[in-house]
Design a protein around this motif. Structure first.
Motif, PDB file in Angstrom:
ATOM      1  N   THR A 241      28.718  41.875  49.121  1.00 15.12           N
ATOM      2  CA  THR A 241      29.940  41.328  49.813  1.00 15.12           C
ATOM      3  C   THR A 241      30.009  39.844  49.867  1.00 15.12           C
ATOM      4  OG1 THR A 241      28.776  41.366  51.654  1.00 15.12           O
ATOM      5  CG2 THR A 241      30.159  43.177  51.462  1.00 15.12           C
ATOM      6  N   HIS A 242      29.091  38.864  49.189  1.00 15.99           N
ATOM      7  CA  HIS A 242      29.103  37.714  49.327  1.00 15.99           C
ATOM      8  C   HIS A 242      30.302  37.230  48.593  1.00 15.99           C
ATOM      9  CE1 HIS A 242      26.278  38.589  45.995  1.00 15.99           C
ATOM     10  NE2 HIS A 242      27.176  37.712  45.386  1.00 15.99           N
ATOM     11  N   SER A 243      30.875  35.914  48.782  1.00 18.18           N
ATOM     12  CA  SER A 243      31.881  35.351  48.061  1.00 18.18           C
ATOM     13  C   SER A 243      31.361  34.836  46.537  1.00 18.18           C
ATOM     14  CB  SER A 243      32.648  34.566  48.917  1.00 18.18           C
ATOM     15  OG  SER A 243      31.770  33.411  48.920  1.00 18.18           O
ATOM     16  N   HIS A 244      32.385  34.865  45.578  1.00 18.78           N
ATOM     17  CA  HIS A 244      31.835  34.515  44.246  1.00 18.78           C
ATOM     18  C   HIS A 244      32.476  33.187  44.274  1.00 18.78           C
ATOM     19  CE1 HIS A 244      30.897  38.433  42.756  1.00 18.78           C
ATOM     20  NE2 HIS A 244      31.851  38.756  43.766  1.00 18.78           N
ATOM     21  N   ALA A 245      31.711  32.390  43.473  1.00 21.96           N
ATOM     22  CA  ALA A 245      31.745  30.922  43.035  1.00 21.96           C
ATOM     23  C   ALA A 245      33.105  30.954  42.204  1.00 21.96           C
ATOM     24  CB  ALA A 245      30.639  30.389  42.608  1.00 21.96           C
ATOM     25  N   PRO A 246      33.664  29.883  41.873  1.00 20.46           N
ATOM     26  CA  PRO A 246      35.078  29.827  41.064  1.00 20.46           C
ATOM     27  C   PRO A 246      34.581  29.933  39.625  1.00 20.46           C
ATOM     28  CG  PRO A 246      35.076  28.093  42.729  1.00 20.46           C
ATOM     29  CD  PRO A 246      33.831  28.839  42.803  1.00 20.46           C
ATOM     30  N   GLY A 247      35.327  30.680  38.808  1.00 20.19           N
ATOM     31  CA  GLY A 247      34.928  30.739  37.368  1.00 20.19           C
ATOM     32  C   GLY A 247      34.185  32.067  37.174  1.00 20.19           C
ATOM     33  N   MET A 248      33.720  32.458  38.306  1.00 20.08           N
ATOM     34  CA  MET A 248      32.599  33.635  38.123  1.00 20.08           C
ATOM     35  C   MET A 248      33.512  35.046  38.335  1.00 20.08           C
ATOM     36  SD  MET A 248      29.252  33.018  39.924  1.00 20.08           S
ATOM     37  CE  MET A 248      28.363  34.487  39.212  1.00 20.08           C
ATOM     38  N   THR A 249      33.006  36.177  37.811  1.00 18.01           N
ATOM     39  CA  THR A 249      34.095  37.442  37.741  1.00 18.01           C
ATOM     40  C   THR A 249      34.438  37.619  39.446  1.00 18.01           C
ATOM     41  OG1 THR A 249      31.904  38.779  38.144  1.00 18.01           O
ATOM     42  CG2 THR A 249      33.208  38.915  35.894  1.00 18.01           C
ATOM     43  N   GLN A 250      35.531  37.937  39.791  1.00 11.09           N
ATOM     44  CA  GLN A 250      36.263  37.961  40.917  1.00 11.09           C
ATOM     45  C   GLN A 250      36.465  39.508  40.986  1.00 11.09           C
ATOM     46  OE1 GLN A 250      36.801  36.032  43.589  1.00 11.09           O
ATOM     47  NE2 GLN A 250      36.140  34.062  42.818  1.00 11.09           N
ATOM     48  N   ALA A 251      36.235  40.039  42.469  1.00 12.75           N
ATOM     49  CA  ALA A 251      37.053  41.347  42.749  1.00 12.75           C
ATOM     50  C   ALA A 251      38.563  41.398  42.534  1.00 12.75           C
ATOM     51  CB  ALA A 251      36.367  41.886  44.057  1.00 12.75           C
ATOM     52  N   ARG A 252      38.946  42.128  41.983  1.00 14.90           N
ATOM     53  CA  ARG A 252      40.607  42.380  41.860  1.00 14.90           C
ATOM     54  C   ARG A 252      41.023  43.715  42.161  1.00 14.90           C
ATOM     55  NH1 ARG A 252      42.024  43.469  36.307  1.00 14.90           N
ATOM     56  NH2 ARG A 252      40.055  43.223  34.990  1.00 14.90           N
ATOM     57  N   MET A 253      42.534  43.865  42.237  1.00  7.38           N
ATOM     58  CA  MET A 253      43.032  45.251  42.627  1.00  7.38           C
ATOM     59  C   MET A 253      43.363  45.577  41.263  1.00  7.38           C
ATOM     60  SD  MET A 253      41.871  45.945  45.583  1.00  7.38           S
ATOM     61  CE  MET A 253      42.650  47.506  45.797  1.00  7.38           C
ATOM     62  N   VAL A 254      43.459  46.855  40.889  1.00  8.88           N
ATOM     63  CA  VAL A 254      43.785  47.343  39.615  1.00  8.88           C
ATOM     64  C   VAL A 254      44.942  48.603  39.947  1.00  8.88           C
ATOM     65  CG1 VAL A 254      43.838  48.390  37.556  1.00  8.88           C
ATOM     66  CG2 VAL A 254      42.253  46.499  38.352  1.00  8.88           C
ATOM     67  N   GLN A 255      46.085  48.537  39.671  1.00  4.74           N
ATOM     68  CA  GLN A 255      47.028  49.887  39.877  1.00  4.74           C
ATOM     69  C   GLN A 255      46.887  50.785  38.837  1.00  4.74           C
ATOM     70  OE1 GLN A 255      49.240  49.968  42.713  1.00  4.74           O
ATOM     71  NE2 GLN A 255      47.915  48.154  43.440  1.00  4.74           N
ATOM     72  N   ILE A 256      46.459  51.833  39.176  1.00  2.00           N
ATOM     73  CA  ILE A 256      46.257  53.067  38.130  1.00  2.00           C
ATOM     74  C   ILE A 256      47.501  54.033  38.360  1.00  2.00           C
ATOM     75  CG2 ILE A 256      44.820  54.974  37.696  1.00  2.00           C
ATOM     76  CD1 ILE A 256      43.261  52.444  37.201  1.00  2.00           C
TER      77      ILE A 256
END
Lengths: 264, 113
Positions: free
Chosen positions: A40-55
């Motif tokens: 759950t920790h936040s990601h540093a900029p430039g690293m992979t980010q959680a995102r939402m994908v519509q399926i």
């Protein structure tokens, strides 16, 4: 090896042979000992980010794609494909052997047999002289469009013929799996309960025709035909119903006429 | 009914989409399941964890959105709530119903990395 889809199917066997030699995909891969921990920790900029994908995709989308491919295959060859479904012991195979015997010589036919194990049913079909291919689903409770697609690669059937697909005896799971057939035909024998249509509504809803089989036994049973038909129409107001005895031959003409009318 | 196969179907879609939409890990999966789809939600949860183990969705959270079934009553010419396929219309008692919602088995969206 499969050249179409490149995937394996676990325990599924066509005539005793594994349909692919690739390792099974998508089947239980657990027991690997990998322990997932919360992340759950936040990601540093430039690293992979959680995102939402519509399926917005159907879970059975893959099966439906294979089914569409099969349907096109049938259409290109003017073949009538029927998916025969019922509980175990409804008399599907006897109805089928009787049908094949009567139509043989007039109509090209072939049969795909689905069972968890054994080639007994395919052997019964072949005894009539009609080509049959046995699919053993292993642990599986239904045929899917992918298995049937593979069966079509090796099953000889002439253009304009009828392909009967005898599904695994099961009134539940095969309802959801389109194989590319023109119609599902549900077979209910009068030695079963008349309330099967409302006990297993999905299957009777999915079928276009219900065959009430073994009607020669009606005098010895307390099976309420009218009630059964009423139940079937409750779950599927448009279902067609035929009364047949594959053993005595009663009603076979009606079934053969129905088949004739469905041919493309 | 066949929740194991359905979960395998979900995983196939995830694997295909991972290539297409360029992600390597699935953290959450939202499914829309109609109340008349024949899917047993608890069995689905159980099978999901087993099927996605050691895949790109290992440990993913499964969120299920249930969609209540609705049918069109030909007699009343209106849409009515139903629970099962053999239900009569709650308004007029007719069985001339056409299910218009509640059959769904869809993957709605994913949270991915």
């Amino acid at each position: 090896m499969c050249t179409v889809c490149g995937c394996g199917e676990g325990d599924t066997k066509l005539e005793g042979q594994s349909i692919h030699q690739l390792p099974p995909h998508a089947f239980i891969r657990g027991a690997g000992g990998h322990h997932h921990h919360a992340h759950t920790h936040s990601h540093a900029p430039g690293m992979t980010q959680a995102r939402m994908v519509q399926i917005e995709q159907d879970i059975l989308g893959k099966n439906n794609q294979y089914a569409a491919r099969n349907r096109q295959w049938f259409a290109d060859r003017a073949i009538l494909a029927l998916n025969l479904v019922s509980s175990p012991g409804s008399g599907k195979t006897t109805l089928l052997t009787e049908t094949l015997t009567r139509l043989q010589g007039n109509v090209p036919m072939a049969v795909v047999e689905g069972d968890q194990q054994t080639s007994n049913d395919a052997d019964r079909i072949r005894a009539t002289g009609v080509p049959a291919l046995q699919i053993n689903t292993g642990k599986g409770c239904h045929l899917d469009a992918h298995m049937v697609g593979h069966a079509l690669e090796s099953l000889p059937i002439d253009n304009g013929g009828i392909l009967f697909i005898e599904n695994v005896g099961n009134l539940v799971c095969p309802a959801a799996f389109d194989l590319g057939e023109a119609h599902k035909v549900v077979i209910l024998s009068v030695t079963e309960g008349e309330d099967k249509p409302i006990k297993y509504p999905d299957m009777f809803h999915a079928a276009n025709l219900m065959i009430l089989n073994k009607i020669d036994l009606l005098p010895y049973l307390r099976f309420d035909v009218a009630k059964c038909e009423e139940y079937a129409r409750r779950v599927n107001p448009n279902i067609q119903i035929l009364h047949v005895s594959a053993t005595s031959g009663e009603g076979m003409e009606g079934w053969l006429n129905w088949l004739q009318q469905q041919r493309p | 009914m066949h929740e194991m196969s359905l979960c395998e179907g979900v995983l196939q879609v995830l694997e295909d989409e991972a290539k297409r939409q360029n992600f390597t890990k699935v953290k959450s999966v939202w499914l829309e399941i109609g109340t008349m789809s024949g899917v047993e939600i608890e069995a689905m949860r159980f099978c999901f964890d087993a099927v996605v183990g050691n895949s790109l969705a290992d440990g993913a959270k499964l969120e299920i959105i249930e969609i209540p079934a609705e049918a069109w009553c030909l007699n009343c010419a209106q849409s009515v709530a139903v629970k099962q396929r053999f239900d009569a219309c709650p308004v007029c008692g007719s069985y001339q119903l056409q299910v218009i919602r509640g059959d769904e088995m869809r993957i709605k969206e994913l949270e991915v990395e």
